[in-house]
Scaffold this motif. Structure first.
Motif, PDB file in Angstrom:
ATOM      1  N   GLU A  14       0.825  -1.298  -0.120  1.00 25.90           N
ATOM      2  CA  GLU A  14      -0.069  -0.035   0.028  1.00 25.90           C
ATOM      3  C   GLU A  14       0.723   1.342   0.001  1.00 25.90           C
ATOM      4  N   LYS A  15       2.019   1.115   0.577  1.00 28.41           N
ATOM      5  CA  LYS A  15       2.880   2.403   0.651  1.00 28.41           C
ATOM      6  C   LYS A  15       3.413   2.503  -0.727  1.00 28.41           C
ATOM      7  N   LEU A  16       3.773   1.766  -1.452  1.00 30.19           N
ATOM      8  CA  LEU A  16       4.033   1.831  -2.867  1.00 30.19           C
ATOM      9  C   LEU A  16       2.957   2.144  -3.838  1.00 30.19           C
ATOM     10  N   LYS A  17       1.704   2.222  -3.351  1.00 26.66           N
ATOM     11  CA  LYS A  17       0.479   2.373  -4.284  1.00 26.66           C
ATOM     12  C   LYS A  17       0.274   1.148  -5.151  1.00 26.66           C
ATOM     13  N   MET A  18       0.565  -0.161  -4.779  1.00 24.51           N
ATOM     14  CA  MET A  18       0.619  -1.459  -5.628  1.00 24.51           C
ATOM     15  C   MET A  18      -0.624  -2.039  -5.453  1.00 24.51           C
ATOM     16  N   THR A  19      -1.471  -2.462  -6.354  1.00 29.53           N
ATOM     17  CA  THR A  19      -2.515  -3.358  -5.985  1.00 29.53           C
ATOM     18  C   THR A  19      -2.216  -4.797  -6.099  1.00 29.53           C
ATOM     19  N   GLN A  20      -2.921  -5.481  -5.399  1.00 29.99           N
ATOM     20  CA  GLN A  20      -2.693  -6.848  -5.219  1.00 29.99           C
ATOM     21  C   GLN A  20      -2.643  -7.641  -6.434  1.00 29.99           C
ATOM     22  N   ALA A  21      -3.225  -7.145  -7.654  1.00 28.21           N
ATOM     23  CA  ALA A  21      -3.078  -7.875  -8.922  1.00 28.21           C
ATOM     24  C   ALA A  21      -1.559  -7.432  -9.314  1.00 28.21           C
ATOM     25  N   GLN A  22      -1.177  -6.190  -9.233  1.00 30.64           N
ATOM     26  CA  GLN A  22       0.263  -5.858  -9.437  1.00 30.64           C
ATOM     27  C   GLN A  22       1.069  -6.617  -8.766  1.00 30.64           C
ATOM     28  N   LEU A  23       1.007  -6.714  -7.506  1.00 33.14           N
ATOM     29  CA  LEU A  23       2.008  -7.651  -6.688  1.00 33.14           C
ATOM     30  C   LEU A  23       1.795  -9.147  -7.337  1.00 33.14           C
ATOM     31  N   ALA A  24       0.573  -9.512  -7.791  1.00 31.18           N
ATOM     32  CA  ALA A  24       0.462 -11.192  -7.875  1.00 31.18           C
ATOM     33  C   ALA A  24       1.252 -11.460  -9.186  1.00 31.18           C
ATOM     34  N   GLU A  25       1.427 -10.447 -10.020  1.00 29.82           N
ATOM     35  CA  GLU A  25       2.142 -10.722 -11.349  1.00 29.82           C
ATOM     36  C   GLU A  25       3.786 -10.617 -11.038  1.00 29.82           C
ATOM     37  N   LYS A  26       4.102 -10.034 -10.074  1.00 27.54           N
ATOM     38  CA  LYS A  26       5.719  -9.925  -9.700  1.00 27.54           C
ATOM     39  C   LYS A  26       5.925 -11.007  -8.657  1.00 27.54           C
ATOM     40  N   TRP A  27       5.119 -11.480  -8.022  1.00 29.14           N
ATOM     41  CA  TRP A  27       5.317 -12.391  -7.044  1.00 29.14           C
ATOM     42  C   TRP A  27       6.372 -13.483  -7.247  1.00 29.14           C
ATOM     43  N   PRO A  28       7.355 -13.791  -6.420  1.00 25.20           N
ATOM     44  CA  PRO A  28       8.312 -14.752  -6.808  1.00 25.20           C
ATOM     45  C   PRO A  28       7.871 -16.174  -6.444  1.00 25.20           C
ATOM     46  N   GLN A  29       8.285 -17.045  -7.308  1.00 23.57           N
ATOM     47  CA  GLN A  29       7.822 -18.434  -7.155  1.00 23.57           C
ATOM     48  C   GLN A  29       8.940 -19.084  -6.475  1.00 23.57           C
ATOM     49  N   SER A  30       8.663 -20.218  -5.462  1.00 28.06           N
ATOM     50  CA  SER A  30       9.981 -20.607  -4.926  1.00 28.06           C
ATOM     51  C   SER A  30      10.752 -21.579  -5.467  1.00 28.06           C
ATOM     52  N   GLY A  31      10.314 -21.876  -6.864  1.00 33.53           N
ATOM     53  CA  GLY A  31      11.166 -22.814  -7.758  1.00 33.53           C
ATOM     54  C   GLY A  31      11.746 -21.757  -9.041  1.00 33.53           C
ATOM     55  N   GLY A  32      11.563 -20.577  -9.019  1.00 32.83           N
ATOM     56  CA  GLY A  32      11.778 -19.798  -9.733  1.00 32.83           C
ATOM     57  C   GLY A  32      10.717 -19.256 -10.597  1.00 32.83           C
ATOM     58  N   GLY A  33      11.043 -18.338 -11.213  1.00 31.28           N
ATOM     59  CA  GLY A  33       9.821 -17.536 -12.106  1.00 31.28           C
ATOM     60  C   GLY A  33       9.129 -16.718 -11.179  1.00 31.28           C
ATOM     61  N   THR A  34       7.946 -16.105 -11.792  1.00 31.40           N
ATOM     62  CA  THR A  34       7.130 -15.136 -10.936  1.00 31.40           C
ATOM     63  C   THR A  34       5.732 -15.471 -11.387  1.00 31.40           C
ATOM     64  N   GLY A  35       4.822 -14.946 -10.682  1.00 31.13           N
ATOM     65  CA  GLY A  35       3.340 -14.862 -10.817  1.00 31.13           C
ATOM     66  C   GLY A  35       2.691 -15.830  -9.812  1.00 31.13           C
ATOM     67  N   VAL A  36       1.689 -15.158  -9.239  1.00 30.25           N
ATOM     68  CA  VAL A  36       0.633 -16.113  -8.258  1.00 30.25           C
ATOM     69  C   VAL A  36      -0.831 -15.414  -8.738  1.00 30.25           C
ATOM     70  N   SER A  37      -1.808 -16.125  -8.015  1.00 29.33           N
ATOM     71  CA  SER A  37      -3.030 -15.691  -8.327  1.00 29.33           C
ATOM     72  C   SER A  37      -3.407 -14.527  -7.203  1.00 29.33           C
ATOM     73  N   VAL A  38      -4.341 -13.723  -7.718  1.00 28.69           N
ATOM     74  CA  VAL A  38      -4.567 -12.501  -6.665  1.00 28.69           C
ATOM     75  C   VAL A  38      -5.215 -12.836  -5.109  1.00 28.69           C
ATOM     76  N   ASN A  39      -5.801 -14.080  -5.281  1.00 24.84           N
ATOM     77  CA  ASN A  39      -6.287 -14.594  -4.029  1.00 24.84           C
ATOM     78  C   ASN A  39      -5.450 -15.148  -3.309  1.00 24.84           C
ATOM     79  N   TYR A  40      -4.231 -15.617  -3.820  1.00 28.42           N
ATOM     80  CA  TYR A  40      -3.130 -16.118  -2.908  1.00 28.42           C
ATOM     81  C   TYR A  40      -2.412 -14.753  -2.256  1.00 28.42           C
ATOM     82  N   VAL A  41      -2.279 -13.656  -3.013  1.00 23.94           N
ATOM     83  CA  VAL A  41      -1.905 -12.507  -2.196  1.00 23.94           C
ATOM     84  C   VAL A  41      -2.679 -12.231  -1.158  1.00 23.94           C
TER      85      VAL A  41
END
Length: 276
Positions: A14-41
């Motif tokens: 919220e401090k960065l004015k980032m939506t959950q959807a925006q963070l979901a796109e950048k979210w790091p995956q433990s096995g490498g890569g990025t992206g999770v669902s908004v529900n997960y965030v």
């Protein structure tokens, strides 16, 4: 409300004015890569789902500009352990000093190396607990087969009430939230203790203390040999705190013995310590 990582993640997002959807796109995956669902965030931020992978937490801290300590992480990164060059003095003398530095860059590595070399009883205090609980639990478990381990950690309730006098933290907001980091470390130590074989449980001794103790310490003593890394946290200027690496040498008044005795004088003071 019980603290969990999701509170810090939501606050930073919220401090960065980032939506959950925006963070979901950048979210790091433990096995490498990025992206999770908004529900997960959303589930993480509400504390429904927990993040257990420290590498994921580190990558999230970078994305959300979260100081590592707020997530119970240390400056030492076991996944990317590149260290900057620092100014150190390596020598041997009558005081038992084998290294003296005022650089912060290799501080966690100094503590870790001391623990790796440890034979006999270990004694540890201060914010080195953060890296200890995060990425050194297996090392700690191995050391319990060799001797007792004494962990002395600031009482988080005392920190919460007295954050203004913590000289080793400059940012006032961080001072007020520092107790979260310590609570998380204590939680991890309790989890470690529950996982130990029965014969090792009594060897892991943990106390909190409620006072200002100006040393961060990792040390060991097996009677004949010992080593100790100590940093003076209330030294001025605070950004260049001296850190000594000491060998145990003969004598009752050596620097090694003075620092070790200071540790156990706090440990044995029942008016300011309590077992956990």
């Amino acid at each position: 409300m019980k603290y969990h990582y999701g509170l810090t993640i939501r606050e930073a997002r919220e401090k960065l004015k980032m939506t959950q959807a925006q963070l979901a796109e950048k979210w790091p995956q433990s096995g490498g890569g990025t992206g999770v669902s908004v529900n997960y965030v959303s589930d993480v931020e509400r504390g429904i789902k927990n993040i257990t992978d420290p590498q994921t937490l580190r990558r999230l801290c970078k994305i959300l500009q979260i100081p590592l300590w707020k997530m119970g992480l240390s400056d030492y990164d076991p996944f990317n352990p590149n260290l900057s060059e620092c100014q150190t003095h390596i020598f041997e003398n009558d005081y038992g000093i084998i290294k003296l530095t005022d650089s912060p860059h290799d501080r966690i590595l100094d503590y870790k190396n001391c623990l790796l070399e440890a034979e006999g009883n270990c004694f540890i205090s201060g914010t080195s607990m953060i890296h200890l609980s995060e990425d050194s639990s297996d090392i700690l478990k191995d050391k319990l087969w060799l001797g007792e381990v004494y962990l002395l950690i600031l009482d988080p309730d005392w920190i919460e009430s007295n954050s203004s006098i913590l000289t080793f933290i400059e940012d006032e907001e961080y001072k007020q939230e520092f107790h979260y980091e310590i609570r998380n470390s204590i939680r991890k130590f309790n989890q470690l203790r529950k996982s130990l074989p029965q014969e090792l449980i009594s060897r892991l001794k943990i106390k909190t203390y409620s006072t200002i103790f100006p040393y961060i310490i990792t040390g060991f003593d097996n009677g004949e040999n010992g080593k100790l890394v100590v940093e003076i946290t209330d030294y001025i200027p605070e950004k260049n705190r001296p850190r000594f690496t000491l060998h145990k040498i003969n004598g009752k008044h050596t620097l090694y013995e003075q620092v070790k005795n200071k540790f156990f004088s706090i440990w044995n003071n029942e008016s300011i310590t309590k077992e956990i």
